[in-house]
Design an enzyme around this catalytic site. Structure first.
Site, PDB file in Angstrom:
ATOM      1  N   LYS A   1      44.676  51.723 -53.080  1.00 33.71           N
ATOM      2  CA  LYS A   1      44.810  53.179 -53.033  1.00 33.71           C
ATOM      3  C   LYS A   1      45.779  53.691 -54.110  1.00 33.71           C
ATOM      4  O   LYS A   1      46.544  52.919 -54.696  1.00 33.71           O
ATOM      5  CB  LYS A   1      45.253  53.601 -51.628  1.00 33.71           C
ATOM      6  CG  LYS A   1      44.184  53.351 -50.555  1.00 33.71           C
ATOM      7  CD  LYS A   1      44.632  53.898 -49.201  1.00 33.71           C
ATOM      8  CE  LYS A   1      43.558  53.702 -48.140  1.00 33.71           C
ATOM      9  NZ  LYS A   1      43.987  54.262 -46.818  1.00 33.71           N
TER      10      LYS A   1
ATOM     11  N   TYR B   1      35.324  59.440 -46.613  1.00 34.89           N
ATOM     12  CA  TYR B   1      36.086  59.557 -45.363  1.00 34.89           C
ATOM     13  C   TYR B   1      35.468  60.572 -44.395  1.00 34.89           C
ATOM     14  O   TYR B   1      36.168  61.094 -43.529  1.00 34.89           O
ATOM     15  CB  TYR B   1      37.540  59.920 -45.670  1.00 34.89           C
ATOM     16  CG  TYR B   1      38.397  58.709 -46.038  1.00 34.89           C
ATOM     17  CD1 TYR B   1      38.522  57.628 -45.167  1.00 34.89           C
ATOM     18  CD2 TYR B   1      39.093  58.667 -47.241  1.00 34.89           C
ATOM     19  CE1 TYR B   1      39.300  56.532 -45.484  1.00 34.89           C
ATOM     20  CE2 TYR B   1      39.890  57.566 -47.574  1.00 34.89           C
ATOM     21  CZ  TYR B   1      39.991  56.505 -46.688  1.00 34.89           C
ATOM     22  OH  TYR B   1      40.775  55.419 -46.995  1.00 34.89           O
TER      23      TYR B   1
ATOM     24  N   PHE C   1      44.546  64.998 -40.304  1.00 32.91           N
ATOM     25  CA  PHE C   1      45.056  64.449 -41.564  1.00 32.91           C
ATOM     26  C   PHE C   1      44.011  64.419 -42.675  1.00 32.91           C
ATOM     27  O   PHE C   1      44.298  63.978 -43.777  1.00 32.91           O
ATOM     28  CB  PHE C   1      45.632  63.042 -41.336  1.00 32.91           C
ATOM     29  CG  PHE C   1      44.668  62.006 -40.794  1.00 32.91           C
ATOM     30  CD1 PHE C   1      43.719  61.417 -41.622  1.00 32.91           C
ATOM     31  CD2 PHE C   1      44.717  61.614 -39.463  1.00 32.91           C
ATOM     32  CE1 PHE C   1      42.833  60.465 -41.138  1.00 32.91           C
ATOM     33  CE2 PHE C   1      43.832  60.659 -38.961  1.00 32.91           C
ATOM     34  CZ  PHE C   1      42.889  60.089 -39.805  1.00 32.91           C
TER      35      PHE C   1
ATOM     36  N   ARG D   1      40.839  42.716 -42.457  1.00 31.83           N
ATOM     37  CA  ARG D   1      41.597  43.652 -41.615  1.00 31.83           C
ATOM     38  C   ARG D   1      42.932  43.012 -41.204  1.00 31.83           C
ATOM     39  O   ARG D   1      43.968  43.676 -41.173  1.00 31.83           O
ATOM     40  CB  ARG D   1      40.801  44.038 -40.352  1.00 31.83           C
ATOM     41  CG  ARG D   1      39.516  44.823 -40.583  1.00 31.83           C
ATOM     42  CD  ARG D   1      39.709  46.217 -41.109  1.00 31.83           C
ATOM     43  NE  ARG D   1      40.527  47.059 -40.252  1.00 31.83           N
ATOM     44  CZ  ARG D   1      40.684  48.383 -40.436  1.00 31.83           C
ATOM     45  NH1 ARG D   1      40.061  48.998 -41.445  1.00 31.83           N
ATOM     46  NH2 ARG D   1      41.452  49.081 -39.661  1.00 31.83           N
TER      47      ARG D   1
ATOM     48  N   THR E   1      47.437  50.215 -39.682  1.00 29.63           N
ATOM     49  CA  THR E   1      47.335  51.448 -40.480  1.00 29.63           C
ATOM     50  C   THR E   1      48.717  51.985 -40.823  1.00 29.63           C
ATOM     51  O   THR E   1      48.972  52.364 -41.973  1.00 29.63           O
ATOM     52  CB  THR E   1      46.528  52.500 -39.693  1.00 29.63           C
ATOM     53  OG1 THR E   1      45.276  51.928 -39.290  1.00 29.63           O
ATOM     54  CG2 THR E   1      46.275  53.739 -40.543  1.00 29.63           C
TER      55      THR E   1
ATOM     56  N   ARG F   1      49.879  45.762 -46.148  1.00 31.44           N
ATOM     57  CA  ARG F   1      50.526  47.045 -45.860  1.00 31.44           C
ATOM     58  C   ARG F   1      52.024  46.870 -45.612  1.00 31.44           C
ATOM     59  O   ARG F   1      52.825  47.707 -46.035  1.00 31.44           O
ATOM     60  CB  ARG F   1      49.811  47.746 -44.698  1.00 31.44           C
ATOM     61  CG  ARG F   1      48.500  48.392 -45.184  1.00 31.44           C
ATOM     62  CD  ARG F   1      47.616  48.810 -44.067  1.00 31.44           C
ATOM     63  NE  ARG F   1      46.537  49.688 -44.519  1.00 31.44           N
ATOM     64  CZ  ARG F   1      45.489  50.010 -43.774  1.00 31.44           C
ATOM     65  NH1 ARG F   1      45.373  49.543 -42.543  1.00 31.44           N
ATOM     66  NH2 ARG F   1      44.550  50.815 -44.254  1.00 31.44           N
TER      67      ARG F   1
ATOM     68  N   ASN G   1      49.017  54.121 -47.516  1.00 31.01           N
ATOM     69  CA  ASN G   1      49.167  52.776 -46.968  1.00 31.01           C
ATOM     70  C   ASN G   1      48.492  51.691 -47.821  1.00 31.01           C
ATOM     71  O   ASN G   1      48.047  50.666 -47.309  1.00 31.01           O
ATOM     72  CB  ASN G   1      48.706  52.735 -45.508  1.00 31.01           C
ATOM     73  CG  ASN G   1      47.252  53.114 -45.345  1.00 31.01           C
ATOM     74  OD1 ASN G   1      46.578  53.414 -46.322  1.00 31.01           O
ATOM     75  ND2 ASN G   1      46.772  53.097 -44.118  1.00 31.01           N
TER      76      ASN G   1
ATOM     77  N   HIS H   1      42.514  50.135 -48.435  1.00 35.95           N
ATOM     78  CA  HIS H   1      41.415  50.358 -47.498  1.00 35.95           C
ATOM     79  C   HIS H   1      40.650  49.064 -47.324  1.00 35.95           C
ATOM     80  O   HIS H   1      40.499  48.299 -48.281  1.00 35.95           O
ATOM     81  CB  HIS H   1      40.446  51.422 -48.030  1.00 35.95           C
ATOM     82  CG  HIS H   1      39.140  51.467 -47.275  1.00 35.95           C
ATOM     83  ND1 HIS H   1      38.994  52.171 -46.101  1.00 35.95           N
ATOM     84  CD2 HIS H   1      37.951  50.837 -47.488  1.00 35.95           C
ATOM     85  CE1 HIS H   1      37.759  51.992 -45.642  1.00 35.95           C
ATOM     86  NE2 HIS H   1      37.097  51.189 -46.464  1.00 35.95           N
TER      87      HIS H   1
ATOM     88  N   GLU I   1      29.777  51.152 -47.873  1.00 35.45           N
ATOM     89  CA  GLU I   1      30.859  51.507 -48.789  1.00 35.45           C
ATOM     90  C   GLU I   1      30.679  50.826 -50.142  1.00 35.45           C
ATOM     91  O   GLU I   1      30.941  51.421 -51.187  1.00 35.45           O
ATOM     92  CB  GLU I   1      32.208  51.133 -48.161  1.00 35.45           C
ATOM     93  CG  GLU I   1      32.513  51.969 -46.919  1.00 35.45           C
ATOM     94  CD  GLU I   1      33.703  51.474 -46.116  1.00 35.45           C
ATOM     95  OE1 GLU I   1      34.030  52.117 -45.098  1.00 35.45           O
ATOM     96  OE2 GLU I   1      34.308  50.448 -46.482  1.00 35.45           O
TER      97      GLU I   1
HETATM   98  P1  ADP Z   1      42.387  52.210 -41.453  1.00 37.35           P
HETATM   99  O1  ADP Z   1      42.501  52.514 -42.933  1.00 37.35           O
HETATM  100  O2  ADP Z   1      43.464  51.283 -40.986  1.00 37.35           O
HETATM  101  O3  ADP Z   1      41.009  51.767 -41.054  1.00 37.35           O
HETATM  102  P2  ADP Z   1      41.727  54.806 -40.303  1.00 37.35           P
HETATM  103  O4  ADP Z   1      40.301  54.481 -40.600  1.00 37.35           O
HETATM  104  O5  ADP Z   1      42.057  55.216 -38.906  1.00 37.35           O
HETATM  105  O6  ADP Z   1      42.696  53.585 -40.693  1.00 37.35           O
HETATM  106  O7  ADP Z   1      42.216  55.993 -41.248  1.00 37.35           O
HETATM  107  C1  ADP Z   1      41.791  56.057 -42.584  1.00 37.35           C
HETATM  108  C2  ADP Z   1      42.984  56.399 -43.449  1.00 37.35           C
HETATM  109  O8  ADP Z   1      43.465  57.700 -43.124  1.00 37.35           O
HETATM  110  C3  ADP Z   1      44.209  55.488 -43.252  1.00 37.35           C
HETATM  111  O9  ADP Z   1      44.132  54.271 -43.963  1.00 37.35           O
HETATM  112  C4  ADP Z   1      45.328  56.381 -43.753  1.00 37.35           C
HETATM  113  O10 ADP Z   1      45.380  56.419 -45.183  1.00 37.35           O
HETATM  114  C5  ADP Z   1      44.874  57.741 -43.227  1.00 37.35           C
HETATM  115  N1  ADP Z   1      45.433  58.037 -41.894  1.00 37.35           N
HETATM  116  C6  ADP Z   1      45.035  57.500 -40.710  1.00 37.35           C
HETATM  117  N2  ADP Z   1      45.762  57.994 -39.685  1.00 37.35           N
HETATM  118  C7  ADP Z   1      46.631  58.878 -40.224  1.00 37.35           C
HETATM  119  C8  ADP Z   1      47.667  59.712 -39.705  1.00 37.35           C
HETATM  120  N3  ADP Z   1      47.936  59.755 -38.391  1.00 37.35           N
HETATM  121  N4  ADP Z   1      48.365  60.484 -40.571  1.00 37.35           N
HETATM  122  C9  ADP Z   1      48.098  60.468 -41.907  1.00 37.35           C
HETATM  123  N5  ADP Z   1      47.137  59.696 -42.476  1.00 37.35           N
HETATM  124  C10 ADP Z   1      46.421  58.909 -41.651  1.00 37.35           C
HETATM  125 MG    MG Z   2      39.197  52.824 -41.181  1.00 39.64          MG
END
Ligand code: ADP
Ligand code: MG
Length: 141
Positions: free
Chosen positions: A11, A51, A59, A87, A93, A104, A114, A117, A128
């Protein structure tokens, strides 16, 4: 198609912070083979589509702004059990909850910024990947 691969994004925060090399090193040392890769800057439309599953979340707007804020590295990673193992390698996350030694824990700034992805299912790994790579870009073993 055999689903022994996953899709990843280094990212914008991690690219800005100079972590591309360290992260790819950790990823390949962990047994993943890079089978497709490029550096791009996502358009707003691409980030919104990528997304789309989160578009009702609070968010979402900030997440899209973040994802278009600078270049990213997109890649396909091949390994047995790639989706689940990656993962695990990424960590939680929220990096504050990520296991030590995960990408992370090592490289992320915050829950939003973070560092990385990774696909959450074989189906999404294919979806994807095809979003960014044609079959001609994929260097399977
Ligand atoms: P992951 O990337 O671990 O699969 P998610 O799919 O739930 O997590 O979320 C996608 C992305 O959105 C996260 O990697 C992060 O960059 C962002 N994100 C998720 N939850 C939050 C939050 N509560 N506040 C801000 N950004 C968030
Ligand atoms: Mg995700």
């Amino acid at each position: 198609m055999a689903t022994n691969f996953t899709f990843t994004i280094v990212k914008p925060d991690a690219v800005r912070n100079g972590h591309i090399g360290s992260m790819l090193n950790k990823i390949t040392e962990s047994g993943f083979r890079i089978v497709a890769m490029k550096m791009i800057r996502m358009s707003r439309a691409q980030a919104e589509r990528f997304y789309a599953v989160h578009k009702e979340k609070g968010f979402f707007r900030d997440l899209v702004e973040f994802m278009v804020s600078g270049p990213v590295v997109v890649a396909m990673l091949q390994k047995e059990n790639a989706v689940a193992d990656y993962r695990k390698l990424m960590g939680a996350t929220n990096p504050a909850n990520a296991e030590p030694g995960t990408l992370r824990a090592m490289f992320a700034e915050s829950t939003q910024n973070n560092a990385v992805h990774g696909s959450d299912s074989d189906e999404n790994a294919e979806l994807e990947s095809s979003f960014f790579f044609s079959d001609f870009d994929r260097f399977w073993e």
